[in-house]
Design an enzyme around this catalytic site. Structure first.
Site: not given
Ligand SMILES: O=C(NC/C=C/[C@H]1O[C@@H](n2cnc3c(NCCO)ncnc32)[C@H](O)[C@@H]1O)c1cc(-c2ccc(F)cc2)cc(O)c1O
Ligand SMILES: [Mg+2]
Length: 214
Positions: A141, A144, A169-170, A199
């Site tokens: 999650d 993406k 997810d997503n 969600e």
């Molecule tokens: O983008 C979404 N999720 C991302 C989550 C990021 C969180 O995870 C952390 N994270 C990211 N990459 C890594 C990583 N590794 C990778 C980098 O090295 N290693 C560790 N932590 C990581 C971030 O710091 C955040 O805390 C999303 C968007 C929509 C959405 C839908 C519709 C819309 F219009 C807008 C948005 C709905 C959803 O359910 C979604 O999950």
């Molecule tokens: Mg999500």
């Protein structure tokens, strides 16, 4: 000074949830995000599908990629058997600080190991640092476009066993097209799609469940 969304979510938990009651924490976040401020938690509708997969797998070792505020961390942890462990990776320090407090409020910290760092750095270190053999369940999650590289990394590091379950997810919105193409076309996985909604909205979304065949 301005508050951040994670701080406001933590505030809603501390105001409306009962300490030590994970379900009340989940409910408090869902009510806040549905009525006050949308946030990217897996949410209540997809959360029920997540719950059913966790209960079916009954995992001893779980990996979550992308903690954010700890909503799904608490949801998963509340369903784990006594000695099970949920490792959750979060590389944004501010989000990690908030998530630790949400996890503590829910009273599930004994089951959760929040690792502050990037999945790409930490997946290769899980065996040596935490004595992880393989993951029974992985919940994807985070960003993406990282679902596919991190899945390949899990394979390469020998962290998946015959029967390991990946739940992403997503896969519709925002979407993870490269991941879906790979996982659905790969003989080493048996996948199925759980249709749902983004969600707190009526937009179409869903979860992809994939069993690693070894
Ligand atoms: O983008 C979404 N999720 C991302 C989550 C990021 C969180 O995870 C952390 N994270 C990211 N990459 C890594 C990583 N590794 C990778 C980098 O090295 N290693 C560790 N932590 C990581 C971030 O710091 C955040 O805390 C999303 C968007 C929509 C959405 C839908 C519709 C819309 F219009 C807008 C948005 C709905 C959803 O359910 C979604 O999950
Ligand atoms: Mg999500």
């Amino acid at each position: 000074t301005q508050s951040t969304q994670p701080q406001r979510i933590l505030g809603a938990v501390q105001k409306n949830a009962t300490r030590g009651d994970p379900r009340s924490v989940v409910k408090a976040i869902d009510q806040y995000c549905r009525n006050k401020e949308w946030a990217m938690n897996v949410g209540d509708e997809k959360g029920c599908i997540l719950d059913s997969v966790v209960s079916e797998v009954n995992p001893s070792t779980v990996l979550e990629l992308g903690t954010y505020c700890g909503y799904s961390t608490v949801r998963i942890a509340s369903l784990l058997p006594p000695n099970a462990k949920l490792f959750t990776l979060e590389f944004n320090p501010h989000n990690a600080v908030i998530a630790r407090q949400v996890i503590a409020w829910a009273g599930v910290e004994d089951k959760v190991q929040l690792i502050e760092g990037a999945s790409g750095d930490w997946i290769p270190k899980m065996k040596e640092h935490y004595g992880v053999k393989t993951f029974d369940l992985v919940f994807l999650d985070h960003w993406k476009d990282r679902y596919l590289p991190d899945t390949k990394l899990l394979e390469e590091c020998g962290l998946l066993r015959k029967g390991s379950v990946l739940l992403a997810d997503n896969v519709i919105f925002p979407g993870a097209p490269e991941y879906l193409e790979y996982i659905r076309g790969n003989q080493r996985y048996e996948s199925c799609f759980f249709k749902s909604h983004l969600e707190y909205t009526k937009a179409l979304d869903g979860l992809e469940k994939s069993v690693f065949l070894g």
